[in-house]
Design an enzyme around this catalytic site. Structure first.
Site, PDB file in Angstrom:
ATOM      1  N   ASN A   1      -5.320   1.490  -1.120  1.00 49.20           N
ATOM      2  CA  ASN A   1      -4.433   0.725  -0.246  1.00 49.20           C
ATOM      3  C   ASN A   1      -4.716  -0.758  -0.406  1.00 49.20           C
ATOM      4  O   ASN A   1      -5.877  -1.175  -0.484  1.00 49.20           O
ATOM      5  CB  ASN A   1      -4.633   1.146   1.216  1.00 49.20           C
ATOM      6  CG  ASN A   1      -4.107   2.546   1.473  1.00 49.20           C
ATOM      7  OD1 ASN A   1      -3.015   2.887   1.044  1.00 49.20           O
ATOM      8  ND2 ASN A   1      -4.904   3.369   2.145  1.00 49.20           N
TER       9      ASN A   1
ATOM     10  N   HIS B   1     -11.614  -0.526  -2.373  1.00 50.25           N
ATOM     11  CA  HIS B   1     -12.097   0.845  -2.566  1.00 50.25           C
ATOM     12  C   HIS B   1     -10.997   1.714  -3.129  1.00 50.25           C
ATOM     13  O   HIS B   1      -9.811   1.472  -2.903  1.00 50.25           O
ATOM     14  CB  HIS B   1     -12.621   1.443  -1.258  1.00 50.25           C
ATOM     15  CG  HIS B   1     -11.644   1.404  -0.113  1.00 50.25           C
ATOM     16  ND1 HIS B   1     -11.408   0.261   0.614  1.00 50.25           N
ATOM     17  CD2 HIS B   1     -10.840   2.357   0.420  1.00 50.25           C
ATOM     18  CE1 HIS B   1     -10.520   0.508   1.552  1.00 50.25           C
ATOM     19  NE2 HIS B   1     -10.137   1.783   1.450  1.00 50.25           N
TER      20      HIS B   1
ATOM     21  N   HIS C   1      -9.922   5.758  -3.152  1.00 52.71           N
ATOM     22  CA  HIS C   1     -10.122   7.103  -2.609  1.00 52.71           C
ATOM     23  C   HIS C   1      -9.977   8.093  -3.761  1.00 52.71           C
ATOM     24  O   HIS C   1      -9.041   7.983  -4.556  1.00 52.71           O
ATOM     25  CB  HIS C   1      -9.033   7.453  -1.593  1.00 52.71           C
ATOM     26  CG  HIS C   1      -8.990   6.575  -0.378  1.00 52.71           C
ATOM     27  ND1 HIS C   1      -9.480   6.987   0.847  1.00 52.71           N
ATOM     28  CD2 HIS C   1      -8.489   5.331  -0.182  1.00 52.71           C
ATOM     29  CE1 HIS C   1      -9.283   6.013   1.742  1.00 52.71           C
ATOM     30  NE2 HIS C   1      -8.677   5.001   1.138  1.00 52.71           N
TER      31      HIS C   1
END
Ligand code: 5GP
Length: 122
Positions: A90, A103, A105
């Site tokens: 995101n 980050h 996922h």
């Protein structure tokens, strides 16, 4: 502008615990605290980048390459490479990014809902 007051920075500083999966000089991976599916891992660079966009625009090509090689390595370690998995990152407000430290996922370990690449409205 990177804000150190975020949970992933605190995990990097060992101020809050995380269930580690993989670590090297540039990258840390750990399990998401609120897994969205059977296997849900997070991979972060140790250096401070706000999001994917900031990372790719300002990190060196070696750092970017190393990071994404580490994502694949973590998927191998989690034994989901053959069954398949999804990576998601995101970026910013419209995406709903909660933690302002870049980050990725890694999601897998079971059949996932089809992910539409059409416009997704809340
Ligand atoms: P984002 O919405 O920013 O892409 O995802 C942030 C993720 O961080 C969420 O999936 C959330 O469950 C996870 N998360 C939030 N706080 C913590 C924490 O303290 N520890 C771990 N391991 N994951 C966290």
């Amino acid at each position: 502008m990177y804000d150190k007051n975020n949970v992933f920075y605190k995990i990097l500083q060992s101020e809050i615990p995380a269930k580690k999966i993989y670590e090297d000089e540039l990258v840390l991976s750990f399990y998401d605290i609120n897994p969205a599916c059977r296997v849900h891992a997070i991979v972060i660079p140790k250096k401070s980048y706000v999001d994917f966009h900031n990372f790719v625009k300002t990190a060196t090509s070696d750092e970017v390459g190393h990071f994404f090689a580490a994502v694949a390595k973590v998927a191998d370690m989690l034994e989901i490479s053959n069954s398949g998995y999804r990576i998601v990152s995101n970026v910013g407000e419209d995406s709903g990014q909660e933690v302002p430290h870049f980050h990725v996922h890694i999601l897998g370990g079971e059949k996932l809902q089809p992910h539409s690449t059409k416009i997704l409205r809340p």
